[in-house]
Enzyme design. Structure first.
Site, mmCIF file in Angstrom:
data_model
loop_
_atom_site.group_PDB
_atom_site.id
_atom_site.type_symbol
_atom_site.label_atom_id
_atom_site.label_comp_id
_atom_site.label_asym_id
_atom_site.label_seq_id
_atom_site.Cartn_x
_atom_site.Cartn_y
_atom_site.Cartn_z
ATOM 1 N N HIS A 94 3.918 -2.538 3.081
ATOM 2 C CA HIS A 94 3.803 -0.601 2.917
ATOM 3 C C HIS A 94 5.172 -0.497 1.874
ATOM 4 C CE1 HIS A 94 0.833 -0.321 5.412
ATOM 5 N NE2 HIS A 94 -0.097 0.581 5.041
ATOM 6 N N ASP B 12 0.457 -0.807 0.154
ATOM 7 C CA ASP B 12 -0.087 -0.458 0.130
ATOM 8 C C ASP B 12 0.687 1.136 -0.225
ATOM 9 O OD1 ASP B 12 -1.912 -1.663 0.483
ATOM 10 O OD2 ASP B 12 -2.665 -0.983 1.920
ATOM 11 N N TYR C 230 -6.109 2.827 5.765
ATOM 12 C CA TYR C 230 -6.493 2.696 7.207
ATOM 13 C C TYR C 230 -7.817 1.990 7.385
ATOM 14 C CZ TYR C 230 -4.642 7.861 6.853
ATOM 15 O OH TYR C 230 -4.012 8.717 6.552
#
Ligand SMILES: [Zn+2]
Length: 211
Positions: A180, A32, A128
């Site tokens: 990430h 992400d 989130y």
């Protein structure tokens, strides 16, 4: 924060994708918040060494800023998903603003050379994990992807060794795993990602993109 998603969340939100239903030794890695020069390229090189395919949930504004890095991700044959244009938290924004930001990201992906939705519904992951039921309904033309394992690679108070060990323990066949490709996660990712891939390669697992 739990590494493994508790069982009741998929039960409460069955229209979202939490895990791939397979008994085969397959893991679905997701990255992400890219594309970002440095972290994204590190991820691409590491994945290549393990013949691993993954899914990249890109922030539209990062695609706009770093189109060449984005093109590398596409050229390496990974899947691409939408992560809104401005990394927008759904709970704090109206459904129409949220939808607009998502569509803006989708338009950016196309402008930068990714033909989204060719093989069906495009992939979307809410930043989130914050998305309301109204927003879920408004995005019914997307496959909304959550996760089975959250590595918490962004948490600087977590030792890389702990991140690795807990992520390995939480992973099972069909797990969708969140990493990430961001500057913040990079110090942890550099330690964790190669070791995580090495561990599961030895266990006979394959790493595939969502399809
Ligand atoms: Zn994000």
């Amino acid at each position: 924060m739990l590494f493994r998603t508790p069982f009741f969340l998929p039960w409460l939100y069955p229209s979202l994708i939490w895990r791939v239903n397979t008994a085969e030794r397959k893991i679905f890695l997701t990255f992400d918040d890219g594309p970002v020069p440095g972290p994204t390229e590190f991820v691409l090189e590491t994945l290549k060494k393990y013949n691993a395919k993954a899914t990249f949930f890109c922030i539209g504004d990062n695609v706009r800023k770093h189109p060449m890095v984005f093109k590398k991700v596409v050229a390496d044959g990974h899947a691409i998903g939408n992560h809104t244009f401005h990394h927008m938290p759904g709970w704090e924004n109206s459904t129409s603003d949220y939808l607009n930001d998502t569509q803006k990201c989708e338009a950016q992906l196309e402008e930068s050379g990714y033909k989204s939705g060719l093989a069906g519904k495009p992939y979307f992951r809410p930043p989130y994990g914050k998305i309301t039921r109204a927003q879920i309904r408004a995005l019914s033309n997307y496959n909304i992807v959550m996760w089975d394992v959250l590595t918490q690679d962004y948490d600087k108070s977590l030792l890389p060794e702990t991140c690795l060990n807990k992520s390995i323990k939480a992973t099972r066949a069909g797990s969708i795993v969140v990493f990430h490709d961001s500057v913040k996660a990079m110090p942890t990712l550099e330690y964790v990602l190669p070791r995580y891939l090495e561990y599961f390669k030895h266990q006979g697992y394959l790493f595939e993109s969502l399809q």
